[in-house]
Scaffold this motif. Structure first.
Motif, PDB file in Angstrom:
ATOM      1  N   TRP A  10       0.817  -1.206   0.000  1.00  0.00           N
ATOM      2  CA  TRP A  10       0.000   0.000   0.000  1.00  0.00           C
ATOM      3  C   TRP A  10       0.858   1.266   0.000  1.00  0.00           C
ATOM      4  N   GLN A  12       2.819   3.944  -2.900  1.00  0.00           N
ATOM      5  CA  GLN A  12       2.647   4.350  -4.302  1.00  0.00           C
ATOM      6  C   GLN A  12       3.488   5.580  -4.593  1.00  0.00           C
ATOM      7  N   GLY A  48       1.749  -1.653  -4.456  1.00  0.00           N
ATOM      8  CA  GLY A  48       0.654  -0.687  -4.425  1.00  0.00           C
ATOM      9  C   GLY A  48       0.198  -0.404  -5.829  1.00  0.00           C
ATOM     10  N   ASP A  91       3.887  -2.518   5.713  1.00  0.00           N
ATOM     11  CA  ASP A  91       2.578  -2.099   5.202  1.00  0.00           C
ATOM     12  C   ASP A  91       2.206  -0.758   5.820  1.00  0.00           C
ATOM     13  N   CYS A  93      -0.540   0.935   4.621  1.00  0.00           N
ATOM     14  CA  CYS A  93      -2.007   1.009   4.488  1.00  0.00           C
ATOM     15  C   CYS A  93      -2.480   2.346   3.910  1.00  0.00           C
ATOM     16  N   ALA A  94      -1.661   2.943   3.014  1.00  0.00           N
ATOM     17  CA  ALA A  94      -1.980   4.250   2.417  1.00  0.00           C
ATOM     18  C   ALA A  94      -2.252   5.308   3.481  1.00  0.00           C
ATOM     19  N   GLY A  97      -5.895   3.660   5.355  1.00  0.00           N
ATOM     20  CA  GLY A  97      -6.807   2.873   4.535  1.00  0.00           C
ATOM     21  C   GLY A  97      -7.385   1.636   5.198  1.00  0.00           C
ATOM     22  N   HIS A 110      -7.875  -4.697   1.638  1.00  0.00           N
ATOM     23  CA  HIS A 110      -6.762  -4.529   2.578  1.00  0.00           C
ATOM     24  C   HIS A 110      -6.518  -5.825   3.362  1.00  0.00           C
ATOM     25  N   THR A 113      -4.772  -8.601   1.328  1.00  0.00           N
ATOM     26  CA  THR A 113      -3.351  -8.355   1.073  1.00  0.00           C
ATOM     27  C   THR A 113      -2.527  -8.640   2.333  1.00  0.00           C
TER      28      THR A 113
END
Length: 387
Positions: A10, A12, A48, A91, A93-94, A97, A110, A113
């Motif tokens: 997650w 990007q 991501g 991770d 998790c953005a 998220g 989520h 993953t």
């Protein structure tokens, strides 16, 4: 010491969401420094959704992204196989998220993953992020199961610490701060004594078009129109509209079309360019004299470059983060009415010397020391997995 392969879930690079880009670049910078501190080299694999218009660093590569159609058809083998090649999985998790507030589909994606990361056998670490909220028994149960199988979880604020403990999670845990406070940027240009005071307003396209889904107590669109009008009427003040999420195709989340609409309605208002990445955005924001906005990482970009800022909060991630910093200058869009929010932002502008001093103290006393704690903890873990 052998080279390490670190999987980043997650994360990007690039657009559309420069907040996730900021988290990703900052986290890699911290992990890279952690690896160097133990005499190791690292290669990072982004698991991501691929961004738009981006360039990867030499030690970063794109891994597979688990899409909804692959989830629906159980076509996850490539994803699982690449995770197994990693020495460590981190991770982020953005940022916020992994929660139930964005709907069942995103929560489920989520969760799957993370399940595959756990099944890979590689240690799983949750990088500093907002924990929860998880608003139902089944989401709390799944989240607790996942967190209890992590090597360690880091939260970025005190409210997340409470949420983690309240759900009954028992894995190793530490509260630090958002990694984006480490995001690099170019220093501000020299400013002439008679230069106009530059006010930056970040307008969230999502809140502007669909603020009702967040149960706001303010009229977000009206708030921004009034702020532009009031700042624009002040002598020697230059108003800049700044985007932090921008898509190449039409999207309700896109900030940029809203900025163009507002600039047309308020002649003389200036529009910042579409930034390629978060470092470019922060390097622009540092040249402003005051900032306000509805995108949290745009506000972090201002705060961490010591630009006086009044964030406009639409979720508890704002409250948790800025209260952890001891910074009270937040216009809470879920508690204040529109008049009160306008007054809070204007008051922050007039008291910007105080805001600057408080941001400086918070960076020195809270943000930097906490990020050092995170970096040192990750260095210890990297040493362990490299042995």
């Amino acid at each position: 010491m052998r080279a390490l392969r670190i999987g980043l879930l997650w994360h990007q690079f690039g657009r559309p969401n420069l907040g996730v880009d900021a988290l990703s670049r900052s986290n890699i910078a911290i992990l890279r420094a952690a690896a160097e501190s133990i005499g190791a080299s690292a290669r990072f694999v982004l698991f991501g959704k691929p961004g738009e218009d981006f360039a990867l660093d030499e030690d970063v590569e794109l891994g597979p992204f688990l899409r909804v159609r692959e989830l629906a058809t159980f076509n996850t083998r490539k994803y699982r196989d690449e995770l197994k090649k990693c020495d460590l999985i981190v991770d982020i998790c953005a940022g916020d998220g992994f929660t139930s507030i964005y709907g069942k589909l995103l929560f489920s994606l989520h969760a799957v993953t993370k399940y595959h990361a756990i099944r890979s056998g590689s240690p799983l670490v949750f990088a500093p992020q907002t924990i929860g909220p998880f608003e139902s028994f089944w989401t709390r149960s799944i989240a607790r199961w996942i967190f209890n199988r992590a090597r360690k979880t880091f939260a970025r604020d005190s409210l997340s610490t409470v949420a983690f403990k309240d759900m009954g999670a028992r894995s190793p845990f530490e509260e630090v701060i958002d990694v984006a406070f480490r995001l690099p940027f170019e220093p501000a240009a020299a400013k002439a004594p008679d230069a106009p005071v530059k006010v930056g307003i970040n307008v969230s396209g999502l809140l502007y078009r669909a603020g009702e889904q967040f149960q706001l107590t303010i009229d977000y669109a009206e708030l921004n129109r009034r702020l532009i009008a009031q700042f624009g009427a002040m002598p020697n003040v230059e108003v800049w509209l700044v985007s932090h999420v921008h898509h190449d195709a039409d999207d309700i989340d896109d900030d940029y079309p809203v900025l163009l609409e507002l600039a047309k309605a308020f002649p003389g208002t200036k529009v910042a360019p579409k930034f390629v990445n978060s470092e470019e955005a922060k390097s622009f924001i540092v040249n402003l004299d005051f900032f306000t906005g509805g995108r949290m990482h745009a506000c972090i970009g201002a705060f961490s470059s010591l630009v006086p800022v009044v964030p406009i909060a639409y979720s508890r991630k704002f409250n948790g983060l800025f209260s952890t910093l001891g910074y009270p200058h937040v216009a809470d869009g879920k508690k204040l009415n529109t008049d009160e929010a306008v007054a809070a932002v204007i008051a922050g502008f007039h008291n910007r010397a105080t805001l600057h001093a408080q941001a400086t103290a918070a960076m020195n006393d809270v943000a930097r020391p906490r990020l050092n704690i995170y970096q040192n903890a990750m260095a210890d873990l990297l040493k362990e997995v490299a042995a």
